[in-house]
Design an enzyme around this catalytic site. Sequence first.
Site, PDB file in Angstrom:
ATOM      1  N   HIS A 249      13.390  23.538  94.640  1.00  0.00           N
ATOM      2  CA  HIS A 249      12.308  23.402  93.653  1.00  0.00           C
ATOM      3  C   HIS A 249      11.779  24.805  93.375  1.00  0.00           C
ATOM      4  CE1 HIS A 249      12.229  19.060  93.904  1.00  0.00           C
ATOM      5  NE2 HIS A 249      12.176  19.127  95.218  1.00  0.00           N
ATOM      6  N   ASP A 279      14.819  21.872  90.344  1.00  0.00           N
ATOM      7  CA  ASP A 279      14.066  22.010  89.102  1.00  0.00           C
ATOM      8  C   ASP A 279      13.485  23.415  89.082  1.00  0.00           C
ATOM      9  OD1 ASP A 279      11.858  21.532  90.866  1.00  0.00           O
ATOM     10  OD2 ASP A 279      11.790  19.424  90.273  1.00  0.00           O
TER      11      ASP A 279
HETATM   12  O1  G3I Z   1       5.146   3.357  91.812  1.00  0.00           O
HETATM   13  C1  G3I Z   1       3.808   3.781  91.567  1.00  0.00           C
HETATM   14  C2  G3I Z   1       3.247   3.082  90.358  1.00  0.00           C
HETATM   15  O2  G3I Z   1       3.158   1.696  90.618  1.00  0.00           O
HETATM   16  C3  G3I Z   1       1.856   3.667  90.035  1.00  0.00           C
HETATM   17  O3  G3I Z   1       1.409   3.096  88.849  1.00  0.00           O
HETATM   18  C4  G3I Z   1       1.947   5.170  89.879  1.00  0.00           C
HETATM   19  C5  G3I Z   1       0.573   5.781  89.654  1.00  0.00           C
HETATM   20  O4  G3I Z   1       0.539   7.117  90.062  1.00  0.00           O
HETATM   21  O5  G3I Z   1       2.496   5.738  91.055  1.00  0.00           O
HETATM   22  C6  G3I Z   1       3.806   5.269  91.322  1.00  0.00           C
HETATM   23  O6  G3I Z   1       4.276   5.892  92.481  1.00  0.00           O
HETATM   24  C7  G3I Z   1       4.621   7.234  92.340  1.00  0.00           C
HETATM   25  C8  G3I Z   1       6.068   7.398  92.737  1.00  0.00           C
HETATM   26  O7  G3I Z   1       6.429   8.766  92.739  1.00  0.00           O
HETATM   27  C9  G3I Z   1       7.022   6.656  91.777  1.00  0.00           C
HETATM   28  O8  G3I Z   1       7.019   7.247  90.518  1.00  0.00           O
HETATM   29  C10 G3I Z   1       3.730   8.050  93.249  1.00  0.00           C
HETATM   30  O9  G3I Z   1       2.391   8.019  92.781  1.00  0.00           O
HETATM   31  C11 G3I Z   1       4.206   9.469  93.301  1.00  0.00           C
HETATM   32  O10 G3I Z   1       3.470  10.170  94.308  1.00  0.00           O
HETATM   33  C12 G3I Z   1       5.668   9.503  93.668  1.00  0.00           C
HETATM   34  O11 G3I Z   1       6.061  10.848  93.624  1.00  0.00           O
HETATM   35  C13 G3I Z   1       7.292  11.129  94.221  1.00  0.00           C
HETATM   36  C14 G3I Z   1       7.115  12.192  95.286  1.00  0.00           C
HETATM   37  O12 G3I Z   1       8.393  12.529  95.816  1.00  0.00           O
HETATM   38  C15 G3I Z   1       6.247  11.749  96.438  1.00  0.00           C
HETATM   39  O13 G3I Z   1       6.113  12.792  97.350  1.00  0.00           O
HETATM   40  C16 G3I Z   1       8.221  11.640  93.137  1.00  0.00           C
HETATM   41  O14 G3I Z   1       8.495  10.603  92.207  1.00  0.00           O
HETATM   42  C17 G3I Z   1       9.517  12.128  93.765  1.00  0.00           C
HETATM   43  O15 G3I Z   1      10.280  12.760  92.783  1.00  0.00           O
HETATM   44  C18 G3I Z   1       9.172  13.125  94.860  1.00  0.00           C
HETATM   45  O16 G3I Z   1      10.349  13.612  95.416  1.00  0.00           O
HETATM   46  C19 G3I Z   1      10.206  14.531  96.491  1.00  0.00           C
HETATM   47  C20 G3I Z   1      11.383  14.292  97.418  1.00  0.00           C
HETATM   48  O17 G3I Z   1      11.372  12.961  97.854  1.00  0.00           O
HETATM   49  C21 G3I Z   1      11.349  15.251  98.606  1.00  0.00           C
HETATM   50  N1  G3I Z   1      11.260  16.615  98.165  1.00  0.00           N
HETATM   51  C22 G3I Z   1      10.173  16.908  97.233  1.00  0.00           C
HETATM   52  C23 G3I Z   1      10.232  15.984  96.034  1.00  0.00           C
HETATM   53  C24 G3I Z   1       9.115  16.310  95.048  1.00  0.00           C
HETATM   54  O18 G3I Z   1       7.857  15.992  95.557  1.00  0.00           O
END
Ligand code: G3I
Length: 481
Positions: A249, A279
């Site tokens: 990242h 990214d």
């Molecule tokens: O599913 C809920 C949804 O119901 C709700 O309406 C919405 C409101 O915010 O949240 C949704 O959940 C989100 C989830 O992604 C699905 O989109 C979470 O808030 C959000 O925190 C979560 O973020 C993920 C993040 O990891 C959490 O740490 C990212 O999509 C995902 O791309 C990211 O990936 C991580 C890797 O696993 C590890 N390395 C870092 C990378 C970036 O943070």
Amino acid sequence: MKAGTGRGGGARRRVLAALAAVALTGGAVAGAVVVASQAGAATTTLRSLAEAKGKYFGVGAEESLLTGNSSYANIAATQFDMITPGNEMKWASVEATQGTYTWGPADQMVAFATANNERVRGHNLVWNSQLPSWLPGSFTSAQLQALLQKHITDEVTHFKGEIYTWDVVNEPFNGDGSYVQDLWYNAFGGNNYIADALTWAHAADPNALLCLNDYNIEGVNTKSTAMYTLVKSLLAAGVPISCVGLESHFVLGSVPSDMQTNIARFAALGVHVQITEVDDRILLPATTANLAQQATDYGNIVTACLGVTLCDGVTVWGIDDGNTWVTSTFPGYGAPLMWDANYVTKPAYNAVVTALGGTVSSTSASASASASATGGGSSGCTVAYVPNQWTGGFTANVTVKNTGSAAWSAWTVTFAFPGDQKITNAWNATTTQSGAAVSAVNMSYNGSVAAGASTNFGFQGTWTSSDASPTSFKVNGTTCT
Ligand code: G3I
């Protein structure tokens, strides 16, 4: 580059076989988007270029976008040969209620990958984030140890034979090379949870590669050296560690110049290296200069991996700038991916194509510019035609904007190839070709285009003597120039 051949169970095997069959016939099954003629198709996509170099090119994707966004799904199906579920295999997703597994979204992603002849990286088994709410703070150390073993065993067994690589432990290190003292570190009384997790995962699926995955370990630095020391000691102790994941990242311009050196030192230990979550975020706005630097960054990442045999491939953490964790996590930053929010490829995409040994049309920008013109009145349109070409083949992305004052309920785009291109496959439109003349008609889902809005379609094909880009287009009979 095929998905694993083993399967967790007969019922799953039958479902996945049905989905693969659907891929060949171009149909669709509940929840799984399949692109007609994609299975086995060799095109000049990131995946085909990477495969020619003995690598994969992957994407971190989300099931809700694969099923709900056809532009996203088509790119996921055609450009990549590896998929990492962004969230769907995390503990919070698969066991939100203790003892009740929810495999559906992750299973659908495996089915999507299988149907499109792609492999899957499993992400992730052990992390201190995205844990189910019932877990932290409620158990003794001994209970947490047993819960972790059960979680790893059950999840790896469920997907046995379907996962190329598991990110077994995610982000175990702090920036100074010390261990994150999270619930797992504390429950196990130290870093031995890592060896145990690898051992349990290996027992459940001996054929999967097993990674430790972290960020800010792309260059040679304190944190990556801590990872290096750990991997070396695990290997010496006979622990089944077989891979290191470099998340990657980046902030614009920060790709370390010693990235290949760092990859090579891990490979010299005998483990695979995978670039797992690329990214490259830009402090907005994304200027032409920023996008050029981003292209350089992306090219350098790919080149670093290509330089080391045991670097298996590169995965980008998302497809388009409209769907990325970056914008919500880093206010003011964005545009970190290879497609913009309208699914138009950015300079970074061309840089990756070039780094992978492909050819980017030098006329791409001018063709796009000359093919773009603003119409006026109630029926105006602009068209941007962006080709990627190589000897004998090409793909083209076409973005059509309604610049008139009335919405379209359906559209037909017509143009003529100046060269001898032959379209073999299209997405987001149905194309017919008669000689040089092409007609592209909207699909059922994208005929409506509001005034001021855009739509996007594309195709791939072959050519023999010339693949010069078309420069004049009509939409619904109105010339866009
Ligand atoms: O599913 C809920 C949804 O119901 C709700 O309406 C919405 C409101 O915010 O949240 C949704 O959940 C989100 C989830 O992604 C699905 O989109 C979470 O808030 C959000 O925190 C979560 O973020 C993920 C993040 O990891 C959490 O740490 C990212 O999509 C995902 O791309 C990211 O990936 C991580 C890797 O696993 C590890 N390395 C870092 C990378 C970036 O943070």
